[in-house]
Design a protein around this motif. Structure first.
Motif, mmCIF file in Angstrom:
data_model
loop_
_atom_site.group_PDB
_atom_site.id
_atom_site.type_symbol
_atom_site.label_atom_id
_atom_site.label_comp_id
_atom_site.label_asym_id
_atom_site.label_seq_id
_atom_site.Cartn_x
_atom_site.Cartn_y
_atom_site.Cartn_z
ATOM 1 N N VAL A 82 2.349 -0.890 5.242
ATOM 2 C CA VAL A 82 1.362 -0.630 4.191
ATOM 3 C C VAL A 82 1.785 0.585 3.362
ATOM 4 C CG1 VAL A 82 -0.977 0.251 3.807
ATOM 5 C CG2 VAL A 82 -0.616 -1.737 5.276
ATOM 6 N N GLY A 83 2.252 1.634 4.031
ATOM 7 C CA GLY A 83 2.676 2.841 3.325
ATOM 8 C C GLY A 83 3.761 2.569 2.304
ATOM 9 N N LYS A 84 4.697 1.710 2.650
ATOM 10 C CA LYS A 84 5.772 1.350 1.714
ATOM 11 C C LYS A 84 5.187 0.733 0.446
ATOM 12 C CE LYS A 84 10.178 -1.176 1.602
ATOM 13 N NZ LYS A 84 9.973 -2.031 0.427
ATOM 14 N N LYS A 85 4.220 -0.161 0.618
ATOM 15 C CA LYS A 85 3.596 -0.823 -0.540
ATOM 16 C C LYS A 85 2.759 0.166 -1.355
ATOM 17 C CE LYS A 85 4.845 -5.116 0.524
ATOM 18 N NZ LYS A 85 5.706 -5.943 -0.356
ATOM 19 N N ILE A 86 2.052 1.072 -0.668
ATOM 20 C CA ILE A 86 1.197 2.037 -1.370
ATOM 21 C C ILE A 86 2.041 3.018 -2.186
ATOM 22 C CG2 ILE A 86 -0.468 3.917 -1.070
ATOM 23 C CD1 ILE A 86 -1.619 1.122 -0.557
ATOM 24 N N ILE A 87 3.122 3.501 -1.593
ATOM 25 C CA ILE A 87 4.001 4.425 -2.320
ATOM 26 C C ILE A 87 4.619 3.739 -3.531
ATOM 27 C CG2 ILE A 87 6.141 5.769 -2.174
ATOM 28 C CD1 ILE A 87 3.819 7.111 -0.741
ATOM 29 N N GLU A 88 4.969 2.476 -3.384
ATOM 30 C CA GLU A 88 5.521 1.722 -4.531
ATOM 31 C C GLU A 88 4.468 1.549 -5.625
ATOM 32 O OE1 GLU A 88 6.807 -1.914 -2.759
ATOM 33 O OE2 GLU A 88 8.687 -1.063 -1.970
ATOM 34 N N LYS A 89 3.219 1.332 -5.228
ATOM 35 C CA LYS A 89 2.146 1.119 -6.199
ATOM 36 C C LYS A 89 1.711 2.425 -6.858
ATOM 37 C CE LYS A 89 -2.438 -1.020 -6.630
ATOM 38 N NZ LYS A 89 -3.499 -1.792 -5.929
ATOM 39 N N HIS A 97 3.071 14.708 -4.715
ATOM 40 C CA HIS A 97 2.494 15.257 -3.480
ATOM 41 C C HIS A 97 3.462 15.264 -2.302
ATOM 42 C CE1 HIS A 97 -1.511 15.462 -5.286
ATOM 43 N NE2 HIS A 97 -1.315 14.244 -5.763
ATOM 44 N N GLY A 98 4.491 14.450 -2.349
ATOM 45 C CA GLY A 98 5.488 14.462 -1.282
ATOM 46 C C GLY A 98 5.228 13.514 -0.127
ATOM 47 N N TYR A 99 4.207 12.664 -0.239
ATOM 48 C CA TYR A 99 3.923 11.728 0.848
ATOM 49 C C TYR A 99 4.997 10.647 0.929
ATOM 50 C CZ TYR A 99 -0.665 13.862 1.290
ATOM 51 O OH TYR A 99 -1.682 14.761 1.497
ATOM 52 N N GLN A 100 5.274 10.203 2.154
ATOM 53 C CA GLN A 100 6.297 9.199 2.390
ATOM 54 C C GLN A 100 5.709 8.016 3.162
ATOM 55 O OE1 GLN A 100 9.278 9.603 0.996
ATOM 56 N NE2 GLN A 100 8.662 11.645 0.248
ATOM 57 N N MET A 101 6.441 6.930 3.153
ATOM 58 C CA MET A 101 6.026 5.717 3.864
ATOM 59 C C MET A 101 5.676 6.008 5.317
ATOM 60 S SD MET A 101 8.488 2.435 4.641
ATOM 61 C CE MET A 101 9.570 3.409 5.705
ATOM 62 N N ILE A 320 -3.179 -8.948 4.013
ATOM 63 C CA ILE A 320 -4.619 -8.883 3.725
ATOM 64 C C ILE A 320 -4.994 -7.500 3.191
ATOM 65 C CG2 ILE A 320 -6.931 -9.034 4.732
ATOM 66 C CD1 ILE A 320 -5.569 -10.887 6.897
ATOM 67 N N PHE A 321 -4.454 -6.454 3.822
ATOM 68 C CA PHE A 321 -4.777 -5.094 3.385
ATOM 69 C C PHE A 321 -4.336 -4.861 1.943
ATOM 70 C CE2 PHE A 321 -4.213 -0.615 2.698
ATOM 71 C CZ PHE A 321 -5.250 -0.015 3.401
ATOM 72 N N ILE A 322 -3.106 -5.194 1.630
ATOM 73 C CA ILE A 322 -2.571 -4.940 0.291
ATOM 74 C C ILE A 322 -3.321 -5.760 -0.761
ATOM 75 C CG2 ILE A 322 -0.535 -5.156 -1.183
ATOM 76 C CD1 ILE A 322 -0.506 -2.779 0.816
ATOM 77 N N GLU A 323 -3.646 -6.989 -0.438
ATOM 78 C CA GLU A 323 -4.394 -7.824 -1.384
ATOM 79 C C GLU A 323 -5.782 -7.254 -1.675
ATOM 80 O OE1 GLU A 323 -4.416 -11.662 0.431
ATOM 81 O OE2 GLU A 323 -2.449 -12.239 -0.375
#
Length: 447
Positions: A82-89, A97-101, A320-323
């Motif tokens: 999920v983190g990978k998708k959120i950082i991409e979005k 902010h420096g947050y990573q997957m 489901i989460f990303i959608e």
């Protein structure tokens, strides 16, 4: 809700803001959370607490510790994907902010590791036994001495709320208890509400409650820091979930569905044929028939299907989460992720088999009955002795009982609610074996 606020590194007692870009990546704050939990005595006690079969000495069967470790592994995978998708979005999360997957994975893994840390001995029957001591047992006489919400805390004793206490309640010299980040606490809080009103809506966040009345001030502070959405009015406290709490819940749902089923098969309570019939529906697109047919033992065949099934469910939960991520941030996703899974029917079939053949097996029922008797006896003896001592009415027997309390519980609570909750906390933190040992000590020495 905003991700940069939801990923707060703040800890109990901080007077300055923790900045992600200033974190040491070799010892990231969210990873420190994991370490603090795993080294805590409360976590270690899970090695002798029931997952499915109380007091079982069978090698195959999971206890709360092995279950929690497995949930944390699944949670870490869910968080990272999920983190990978959120950082991409939202690239600003990384660029500004420096947050990573891996931050997402670390938060979900730590919260998943702690998800059962407040559970009493003897499984979920332990929660019910504590509640029923007050609701229908000898503890009923305390009702008129506490408020309605305090009473609901007691008669509906909740492992999730107890876990929040374990992770956060200060005691002398130990401020903030384990002191984990607010982001991890947010992900841990599957039910961010107080015990009343009970189930005010059909939303998943209102299914149970997440904190005792003694903890509501700190709970509200965490919710405010994270920017959770308030969904209650008047004097009631409740919030929409932290988005990552959905992933913690999914990790738990995936593990107990598949692994309790696996335990049942390995114990001989469920026929191996059911594994192929039910698990194949989860893994039919990924199974290597040649490899499966080459496995010569039941344990290896079940392990192979279990690994594939968990992998399929992880991918589905992430999808489901990303959608639904935007609705989740708005507090408008009132479901558990796995309720919306394409495999929901198959998971339910597996759970129903486990309920019939494992959870309601004679071995489980007999040992849960023992657990009820043990917990009721311990609560009665210690609540009575503790209250009598504080009120100046302690008998010699009461004083002897109190000598069995560990040093960390040997201090006085002034009001009745906190006294009773103090003893409930003591009993809830006992392992199955220690609770049984204490019971045998007390019963064998009765006058």
């Amino acid at each position: 809700m905003k991700w940069e606020q939801l990923l707060s590194l703040k800890r109990h007692g901080d007077i300055s803001k923790r900045i992600r870009k200033e974190e040491d990546d070799t010892r990231l704050g969210f990873e420190v959370d994991y370490d603090r939990i795993i080294f805590s005595s409360a976590f270690r006690s899970l090695q002798d607490k029931t997952q499915v079969i109380p007091l079982s000495k069978t090698d195959f069967v999971h206890n709360r510790l092995t279950h929690s470790l497995e949930v944390s592994v699944v949670g870490r995978s869910l968080g990272r994907l999920v983190g990978k998708k959120i950082i991409e979005k939202y690239p600003y999360l990384s660029e500004i902010h420096g947050y990573q997957m891996n931050d997402f994975g670390a938060i979900v893994a730590a919260a998943s590791l702690a998800h059962d840390i407040g559970n009493p001995p003897f499984g979920h029957s332990g929660e019910k036994a504590i509640g029923e001591y007050f609701k229908t047992g000898k503890g009923q006489h305390f009702k008129d001495k506490v408020t309605a919400k305090e009473w609901q805390d007691l008669i509906d004793f909740e492992g999730n709320a107890n876990g929040f206490s374990v992770l956060t309640t200060s005691r002398e010299g130990v401020e903030g208890s384990i002191r984990i980040s607010y982001a991890t606490l947010g992900a841990f809080m599957k039910y961010p509400k107080e015990s009343l009103p009970k189930k005010p809506t059909t939303k998943i966040c209102d299914k149970k409650y997440g904190f005792f009345q003694q903890d509501k001030a700190f709970f509200s502070d965490v919710a405010k820091e994270l920017g959770l959405i308030n969904n209650k009015s008047g004097n009631d406290i409740g919030f929409e979930r932290h988005p990552l709490a959905y992933l913690v819940e999914a990790a738990d749902d995936i593990c107990y569905t598949i692994i309790d089923f696996e335990d049942g098969i390995n114990l001989g309570l469920i026929q191996e044929e059911f594994a192929l019939e039910y698990l194949i529906k989860l893994v039919k697109n990924g199974i290597d028939s040649k490899k499966y047919n080459s496995l010569t033992t039941k344990e290896d065949r079940i392990s192979y299907l279990r690994a594939l099934a968990i992998g399929s469910l992880i991918q589905d939960a992430v999808k489901i989460f990303i959608e639904n991520e935007e609705d989740i941030l708005k507090g408008e996703f009132p479901f558990a992720l796995m309720d919306k899974s394409q495999y929901a029917a198959q998971m339910n079939d597996i759970i129903q088999i486990s309920i019939k053949n494992v959870y309601q097996s004679r071995e489980v029922i007999e040992k849960e009955l023992v657990g009820y008797k043990v917990i009721n006896t311990l609560l009665d003896k210690f609540c009575t002795a503790y209250n009598n001592k504080i009120e100046g009415n302690a008998s010699n027997y009461d004083n002897l009982i109190l000598k069995l309390l560990p040093e960390r519980y040997q201090f006085q609570k002034e009001d009745v609610y906190n006294r009773i909750l103090h003893i409930c906390h003591f009993v809830s933190m006992l392992t199955d074996g220690k609770a049984l040992q204490l019971y045998n000590t007390i019963e064998s020495n009765k006058s």
